[in-house]
Design an enzyme around this catalytic site. Sequence first.
Site, short mmCIF file in Angstrom:
data_model
loop_
_atom_site.label_atom_id
_atom_site.label_comp_id
_atom_site.label_asym_id
_atom_site.label_seq_id
_atom_site.Cartn_x
_atom_site.Cartn_y
_atom_site.Cartn_z
N SER A 1 0.82 -1.22 0.00
CA SER A 1 0.00 0.00 0.00
C SER A 1 0.85 1.26 0.00
O SER A 1 0.31 2.34 -0.18
CB SER A 1 -0.98 0.02 1.17
OG SER A 1 -0.53 -0.68 2.25
N HIS B 1 -3.71 -4.15 -5.67
CA HIS B 1 -3.92 -3.53 -4.36
C HIS B 1 -5.36 -3.71 -3.89
O HIS B 1 -6.27 -3.00 -4.32
CB HIS B 1 -3.54 -2.03 -4.44
CG HIS B 1 -3.62 -1.34 -3.12
ND1 HIS B 1 -4.03 -0.04 -2.98
CD2 HIS B 1 -3.35 -1.77 -1.87
CE1 HIS B 1 -4.01 0.29 -1.71
NE2 HIS B 1 -3.61 -0.75 -1.02
N GLU C 1 -7.04 -1.79 -7.04
CA GLU C 1 -6.19 -1.02 -7.96
C GLU C 1 -5.21 -2.00 -8.62
O GLU C 1 -4.49 -2.70 -7.91
CB GLU C 1 -5.40 0.04 -7.20
CG GLU C 1 -6.24 1.22 -6.74
CD GLU C 1 -5.43 2.23 -5.94
OE1 GLU C 1 -5.35 3.39 -6.35
OE2 GLU C 1 -4.87 1.85 -4.90
N ASN D 1 -4.76 5.76 -1.96
CA ASN D 1 -4.08 6.13 -0.73
C ASN D 1 -3.45 7.50 -0.82
O ASN D 1 -3.35 8.22 0.17
CB ASN D 1 -3.01 5.09 -0.37
CG ASN D 1 -3.64 3.86 0.27
OD1 ASN D 1 -4.83 3.87 0.60
ND2 ASN D 1 -2.87 2.80 0.43
#
Length: 725
Positions: free
Chosen positions: A450, A471, A483, A521
Site C-alpha cells: 500500500s 492492491h 487497484e 491512498n
Amino acid sequence: MSNGHTDPPGEFKNFKIAVLDGGILLAGFDYSGKPVNVLNVESMSEWQKVVRYAEQSPTVKAVVLVSVKEGNFCAGADLEQMHEAQKQRSFQEMEQLVITAHTLFDEIERSLKPFVAAVEGACLGGGLELALACHARIASTHPRTCFGLPEVKLGILPGFGGTQRLPRLIGLPAALDMITTGRTVFPRQGLRMGLVEGMVTSIPSSIRTLENIQKETFVQAAIAQARALCSAPIRRPPLRASLRFFSSPVIRTLVCRYARHQVIKRVRHFYPAPLCAIDAVGRGMGLSVLEGSLTVEKPRLLDLMASQISSHLVGLFLAGEKVKRNVASVPAAVTRIGVLGAGLMGSQIAGQLTEKGYEVVLRDVSSDILANAIGRIHKAQTTQVRKKVILPSDLRYRMMRVSPTTHVKDINLASLVIEAVSEKLDVKRAVLAEFESEAHTDAIFATNTSSYTLADIAARAVHPERCVGLHFFNPVAKMQLVEVVRAPFTSDRALAQASGLAKRLGKFPLVVNDGPGFLVNRILSRYLVEAVIMVGEGISFQRIDTVAKNFGMAVDSGHPMGPLELLDLIGLPVALHVLTSLAVLGSRIESRDALLRQLLPENSPPVTFWKSEKENPEALNAVAYYHRANPSETGPISDDILRQRLFLPMVDEAVRCLHDKIVEHSWEVDFALTYGTGFPAFRGGLLNWARQTMTKGQVAQELESLAAKYGKRFDPCPGLSQGGW
Ligand code: NAD
C-alpha cells in the site's frame, strides 16, 4: 425447432421462442447486442407480443421463460437508457416503459395460462419483477443465480410492481428488508423464504441454443411445473399464516415504522429512495397490485429518477461497468494461485480466492501464523453456511482448496503469486527474489503493497515485466475496488492476468499507473493527515469525525465513519507507515510523526482514538501531552472550515494525480474514491462534488485562503484553476 415443435409466427430480435409438445411455449430471452438481458422499450414491446401470442394461441397452454445467456436471467431496466433520460432531463419514454411494464405484468399475472420463470443466473431489479409476475419460479443452482431488487442502490425504487408483489409473496418484513437494502438472495435462501417454488441442480449447456437449454434439468422442472399448473385453475397460494399476521393495517404500520427506523440508522437521511420504497409498500398493501403499482409506486419512481442523487448513483454504476469492460478478456489461465503472507490481508485474499474456486498455496514463515490464518478463513466461510448461502460440503471443498505451507518452493505450480507480506521494502524484495528462483518462468508476481511503488519493489528483479500491483482494500470481502498497478516495465500479459483475476473475484479492477500511494491512498492521505493535524490543534475527536460523517463519509457501507475512526480501523502503525512513505510527494503530506508516535507506545499495542464508542481516555492523555509540548493557537473554527480542510486537499491531490497521469479521466478518480475510501456515492464522486458545489476558480481560492491561515500544505496546484478535471 424440430420434433414435435410447432413454430409460432414471426421472428423476434431479443427472444427465441418455440412451442413444445403439450403446448408449452418456451421463450428464451436473448437481448441482442448486450452481454445481459435488459428491459427497455424495445425488449418489453417484443415480450408483450410474446405474451399476447401465448394468450391468443389455442395451441399454447403455458409459458416457460428462460434466458439464453449463461449466468444472467435478466439484469432489469436498461440503465444506459435511464441515464440518458436523466442527462437529457426527459422522462416521457421512461414513464411509458413503466406503464407498459405494469400493464403487461398485470396481464401475465391475470392470465389463465400459467407463466413459469426458469431462473438461472442473476435475476435482478426488473428481471425479478418480471419473475414475480409469473405464477411460479424455479431456480437453478448455477453459482451466479441470485435474486435482488437493488434499485435503492441506484437512488430509485423497484418500479415494475416489485414494491407491490414482493410483500404479497414473501411477507412484509422480508420484502422490506430486500427492498430497502437491495441485498441479494441466493437460491437456497429464496426457497426458504418462499421467493422460489423450486430449486434444481443443473449443468448449463455450453452451446446456448433453445433446444439445448430446454434439456437442462431446471428447465425440465419448470416445464413440469407449468404442466401441473395447467391442470388446475391458477390461484395465488394463500399467504402463510405467519405472513398473514402482517396484513393487519396496525401491524403493517408498525413494521413500516421499524423499517424506516432501520434505514435512518443505516444511511441517515442521505438517501430518500429506501424511505419512499417503504411508503410505497405500506400504502400499496391496501390496494390491488395494479392500482398500487400505478398510483403509488410509479409517481414515487419518477420523482426519484429525476433526482440528482439517482443520476449520480446510476453514473457510478455505469462507471463500474466500464471498469469491468476495460479488462481485456483473457482465458482463465490462472487456476492455482500462491499467496505469500498469511496475515490480515493474505488470509482474506486466500479466502476470496478459494470461494471463487481457485486452488491456493498460502505461504508464511511459521505454522502458528498459518494455523491462525486457516482459522480466520474457516470462520468467514462458516458465516456463509450459517446464513444458508452455501452448504457444509461447499465449506469443506473451499477449505480443502487452501494448502498452507512454510516452504516457498511450494509456489512452483502457481501461475500467479500475490505478495501480502509485511510492509517492509527489504522483505518485499527478498520475497520477489524467492519468487523468481522458485516460481514457474511464466508466473506473474502481484504485490499488494500500500505504500511502496512497484518500481521500488521490482528494482532488483531479473524479470520486472512479470511484476504488477494488485492492491486490495481491507476488508477484502466488502471492498469492491482493486487497484491494478502498471509500471512502465509491466507486461500486457501480467496486467491482463491480474485484472482478469480481480474481475473473476467480483471486484472492479481499476488500472492505475505506478506512483507513491497509487491513486486512492495518495488522495486519502491528505484527508487523514489533516484530521491528525486537527487533533494536534486540540479539536475534539468527536467533532472531527462528526463533520466527516455529516458529510456522508462511509455511509454507503452502513457504518458512517470519520477519519479518526478510519485510522483506528487501518491501524496506526500501517497508517503512519503509509503517510511517512508518501512524504516523498512533498511537504503537503506531513505525517505529524510526533503526535502519532505518542499513540504508539513501545512494547504495547497502539492506542486507538476511540474505545467502546467513546473517546479513548488514553488517546486524550497522549494528545494533551503532545499539546503541552507543541502549543498551537488556531482560535475558534467553524464546521464549514473543518469540512473544507478535510475535503478540499483531496480535490487538490486528485487533480495532481490526473496531472501525473496516475489515471487519465476524472470519472476514474470519482469511481475509485467512492469504492475505495467511502466517499459518499450520493455526491457522485469527489471531483463531481467539487464541480457541482463550486467553480474551479473557487476551489483554488478557498485553498489559497486556507493556506494563508493554516499553512502552505493547502497551496493549490496550478491545474486546479485551469480545468481539465
Ligand atoms: P500483516 O502484518 O498482518 O501480515 C504480514 C504477514 O507476512 C505476516 O503474517 C508475516 O509473518 C508474513 N511474512 C513476513 N515475511 C514473510 C515472508 N518472507 N514470506 C511469507 N510471509 C511473510 O500485514 P497485512 O496488514 O496483511 O499487510 C500485508 C500487505 O498488504 C502489506 O504490503 C500492506 O501494506 C498491504 N495492505 C494492507 C492493508 C491493511 O489494511 N492492513 C490494506 C491494503 C494493503
